[in-house]
Structures are given as structure tokens and as C-alpha cells.
Design a protein around this motif. Sequence first.
Motif, PDB file in Angstrom:
ATOM      1  N   MET A   1       0.846  -1.186   0.000  1.00  9.75           N
ATOM      2  CA  MET A   1       0.000   0.000   0.000  1.00  9.75           C
ATOM      3  C   MET A   1       0.887   1.245   0.000  1.00  9.75           C
ATOM      4  N   LYS A   2       0.487   2.231  -0.792  1.00 17.94           N
ATOM      5  CA  LYS A   2       1.215   3.484  -0.871  1.00 17.94           C
ATOM      6  C   LYS A   2       0.263   4.636  -0.536  1.00 17.94           C
ATOM      7  N   LEU A   3       0.736   5.513   0.360  1.00 18.63           N
ATOM      8  CA  LEU A   3      -0.106   6.595   0.849  1.00 18.63           C
ATOM      9  C   LEU A   3       0.604   7.926   0.671  1.00 18.63           C
ATOM     10  N   ALA A   4      -0.180   8.974   0.436  1.00 19.19           N
ATOM     11  CA  ALA A   4       0.362  10.323   0.301  1.00 19.19           C
ATOM     12  C   ALA A   4      -0.611  11.307   0.925  1.00 19.19           C
ATOM     13  N   TYR A   6      -2.215  15.031   0.145  1.00 21.27           N
ATOM     14  CA  TYR A   6      -2.393  16.103  -0.833  1.00 21.27           C
ATOM     15  C   TYR A   6      -2.658  17.438  -0.139  1.00 21.27           C
ATOM     16  N   LYS A   7      -2.178  18.501  -0.763  1.00 19.37           N
ATOM     17  CA  LYS A   7      -2.445  19.850  -0.277  1.00 19.37           C
ATOM     18  C   LYS A   7      -3.941  20.155  -0.413  1.00 19.37           C
ATOM     19  N   ASP A   8      -4.510  20.733   0.647  1.00 18.25           N
ATOM     20  CA  ASP A   8      -5.913  21.152   0.580  1.00 18.25           C
ATOM     21  C   ASP A   8      -6.131  22.485   1.271  1.00 18.25           C
ATOM     22  N   GLY A   9      -5.048  23.209   1.535  1.00 19.10           N
ATOM     23  CA  GLY A   9      -5.148  24.503   2.195  1.00 19.10           C
ATOM     24  C   GLY A   9      -5.051  24.432   3.701  1.00 19.10           C
ATOM     25  N   SER A  10      -5.046  23.231   4.269  1.00 22.72           N
ATOM     26  CA  SER A  10      -4.940  23.070   5.718  1.00 22.72           C
ATOM     27  C   SER A  10      -3.519  22.680   6.103  1.00 22.72           C
ATOM     28  N   ARG A  11      -3.248  22.640   7.384  1.00 22.07           N
ATOM     29  CA  ARG A  11      -1.924  22.253   7.868  1.00 22.07           C
ATOM     30  C   ARG A  11      -1.626  20.778   7.626  1.00 22.07           C
ATOM     31  N   ASP A  12      -2.656  19.942   7.640  1.00 23.42           N
ATOM     32  CA  ASP A  12      -2.442  18.494   7.639  1.00 23.42           C
ATOM     33  C   ASP A  12      -2.813  17.803   6.339  1.00 23.42           C
ATOM     34  N   GLY A  13      -3.381  18.529   5.389  1.00 22.73           N
ATOM     35  CA  GLY A  13      -3.655  17.960   4.080  1.00 22.73           C
ATOM     36  C   GLY A  13      -4.716  16.876   4.078  1.00 22.73           C
ATOM     37  N   GLN A  14      -4.805  16.196   2.947  1.00 21.22           N
ATOM     38  CA  GLN A  14      -5.843  15.181   2.721  1.00 21.22           C
ATOM     39  C   GLN A  14      -5.187  13.875   2.309  1.00 21.22           C
ATOM     40  N   LEU A  15      -5.524  12.799   2.992  1.00 21.73           N
ATOM     41  CA  LEU A  15      -4.935  11.491   2.724  1.00 21.73           C
ATOM     42  C   LEU A  15      -5.427  10.916   1.399  1.00 21.73           C
ATOM     43  N   VAL A  16      -4.481  10.412   0.600  1.00 22.07           N
ATOM     44  CA  VAL A  16      -4.832   9.719  -0.631  1.00 22.07           C
ATOM     45  C   VAL A  16      -4.092   8.384  -0.688  1.00 22.07           C
ATOM     46  N   VAL A  17      -4.715   7.434  -1.358  1.00 22.80           N
ATOM     47  CA  VAL A  17      -4.063   6.164  -1.674  1.00 22.80           C
ATOM     48  C   VAL A  17      -3.506   6.277  -3.083  1.00 22.80           C
ATOM     49  N   VAL A  18      -2.276   5.800  -3.282  1.00 25.91           N
ATOM     50  CA  VAL A  18      -1.579   5.943  -4.561  1.00 25.91           C
ATOM     51  C   VAL A  18      -1.331   4.558  -5.155  1.00 25.91           C
ATOM     52  N   SER A  19      -1.467   4.458  -6.462  1.00 23.78           N
ATOM     53  CA  SER A  19      -1.250   3.166  -7.125  1.00 23.78           C
ATOM     54  C   SER A  19       0.211   2.741  -7.032  1.00 23.78           C
ATOM     55  N   ARG A  20       0.434   1.473  -7.195  1.00 28.67           N
ATOM     56  CA  ARG A  20       1.782   0.905  -7.077  1.00 28.67           C
ATOM     57  C   ARG A  20       2.759   1.549  -8.062  1.00 28.67           C
ATOM     58  N   ASP A  21       2.275   1.904  -9.258  1.00 27.99           N
ATOM     59  CA  ASP A  21       3.153   2.501 -10.271  1.00 27.99           C
ATOM     60  C   ASP A  21       3.192   4.026 -10.187  1.00 27.99           C
ATOM     61  N   LEU A  22       2.557   4.583  -9.166  1.00 28.34           N
ATOM     62  CA  LEU A  22       2.566   6.031  -8.892  1.00 28.34           C
ATOM     63  C   LEU A  22       1.905   6.863  -9.991  1.00 28.34           C
ATOM     64  N   THR A  23       0.991   6.282 -10.727  1.00 30.83           N
ATOM     65  CA  THR A  23       0.334   7.026 -11.805  1.00 30.83           C
ATOM     66  C   THR A  23      -1.038   7.552 -11.418  1.00 30.83           C
ATOM     67  N   THR A  24      -1.737   6.855 -10.534  1.00 28.85           N
ATOM     68  CA  THR A  24      -3.088   7.271 -10.160  1.00 28.85           C
ATOM     69  C   THR A  24      -3.235   7.297  -8.642  1.00 28.85           C
TER      70      THR A  24
END
Length: 327
Positions: A1-4, A6-24
Amino acid sequence: MKLATYKDGSRDGQLVVVSRDLTTAHYASGIASRLQQVLDDWNFLSPQLEDLSTSLNHGKLRHAFAFEPAQCMAPLPRAFQWVDGSAFINHVELVRKARGATVPESFYTDPLMYQGGSDDLLGPTDAIVCASESFGIDFEAEVAVITGDVAMGTTPDAALEGIRLVVLANDVSLRHLIPDELAKGFGFVQSKPATAFSPVAVTPDELGAAWQGGRLHLPLECRWNGRPVGRCDAGPEMTFHFGQLIAHLCKTRNVRAGSIIGSGTVSNQDWSHGYCCIAEKRAIETIETGAPFTDFMKYGDSIHIEMKDAEGQSLFGAISQTVRAPG
């Protein structure tokens, strides 16, 4: 599992799951909005994120979007704790040899570690902002881990079970400020500005056979101003594995979920592998010629740090930063 995050204007951002090949990627907001939430309730929330990750990797999510590292904050934009070790004793040996000092025997059995600032961690493309070039601006390419709760007194082997995620780090150092600070006997403060992290944090199982015994056996690539300067193996010469580093940290206190522990500068005895920080290059020059001639970073300089698997696929995405003045 890969997690990132994302910027959303807050201090802590928004959690996203990222594909294994880092494309989506796909927002994880239906499960958790922040990575710290997941670390606090790992056993309940991580399986749900794993399911989301599986669906993403199989192209089954309608609202997936193209992953953009430039939109990433640090995976944990502010952490409960950031500590950095010096687990590659070769780095310590070189730096001390260059100034005519020996390495104390205890350094081979008891890890070096300092407590860094964790309230302002940088994303992978955030600038290295420094008030003066005269401070001696240096990059330090490292591997780091993010933990769950680890109890006081946990053994090194058991501490490995507390590792939740693996990341890359650029632990920036201001080399010309370090001597005066260390001379005070209280460690780094001003000489260690904000640390940057890779866009993606990766669970150890994603690393396959490269993750062995708390070490990551892959080359760490560094390009300074576009020029390759280092491709050091992060595995076999890591004197203290991450379990040992965590055990050192929790000898007298509990380590809580959301703590980040760095390896220190990745370093190899074979100098043909290059370097992961300028200070090491300067140490080698001093040993060979009597004086260093490579200067530290200047405004406008860039540093690119990345690790790829055996097939050439980027595992964490790249740290890609430029040095600039404030303002």
C-alpha cells in the motif's frame, strides 16, 4: 500500500491512496482524512485502505485521478516526533578521519541520534529556504520509517513490528552552523532546518525482498543540479537496522504512533558509489588531497533524491527541491 498527503489549504492535508506505479490516486476520505488517524487506529483502518489500494491497482475506482507529486505535502506534514540516527558508520568514519579524529568504540554499539523539528515538515517539491548561502547548505539523502506505538523497553527485533511505513528523507544541514552549536554540548537546533520527505509513504510489504531485517537493500540515487552524484546502497552497510534505532529511542520512554525515525546519510565504503551529502564528498577530498574543494549548495541549486526497484520503477516518488532565499 502506498499513501500520500495532498495539499488542501490546511496544515495536515488530505490522505490519498496511490497506485503501485505512482500514476493514479484516490482520496481516502471515506476511511480517514489524515494519515495520523490511520496510524492511531492502524489495525482497524489499514485493512480498509488496503482494499481501496487493491481496487485502485486493478483500475476499479471510478473517481481515481492522475497522481501529481507536486501536489503532495510530506506524508505526515507535522509529526509527533522526528528523530534522526547516524546508522551508516562509514559516514561517521569519513567525516571524523577528515578532521583527524578517531571514532569512539561506543559508536559501533550505541547509535548516534538527535531530536529534530517535527512541526514543519516539507513536501517533496517544497523549496529549501535558507537565510544565507554562507550557512553551508547541504542535502542529506536518507531512508526513514514511520511507527505505530512502541512501548518503552521494546527489543530491537520486536521494534521492527512497530514499523508502519517507509519513506525517503532529505535531512538538510547547515554545515557552517554545526560546529558552534555542537560546541555548546546541547546538540542541533539552528543548523537543522525543515526536513523534506518523499511524496509517498510505503508499507514494508510493498518493498518485497528488498526489505530485510529492518534494512532497505536498494540504491539511493542523488542528482545535484541534474548531475548524478550518488548511488549508494541503503542496505548492507547500515550498521544499525531500524529496529535497533527504534529500540534506542524507546529505551527510557514510549514511542507513539506518528513518530518518524531516520537512518542518517546513506553511505558506502566504496567511494565509486558517490555520496548522499556534500560533507562526505568534502571529507573524501580532504583525505585524498589535504583540503576540500567542492562547495556547498547555492541559491538556485537543485537536489533530486529517488529510489527505484530492480525493474527501474520509482518506489516512493522523488524528492526534488531547489534552494532559495526567503521571501
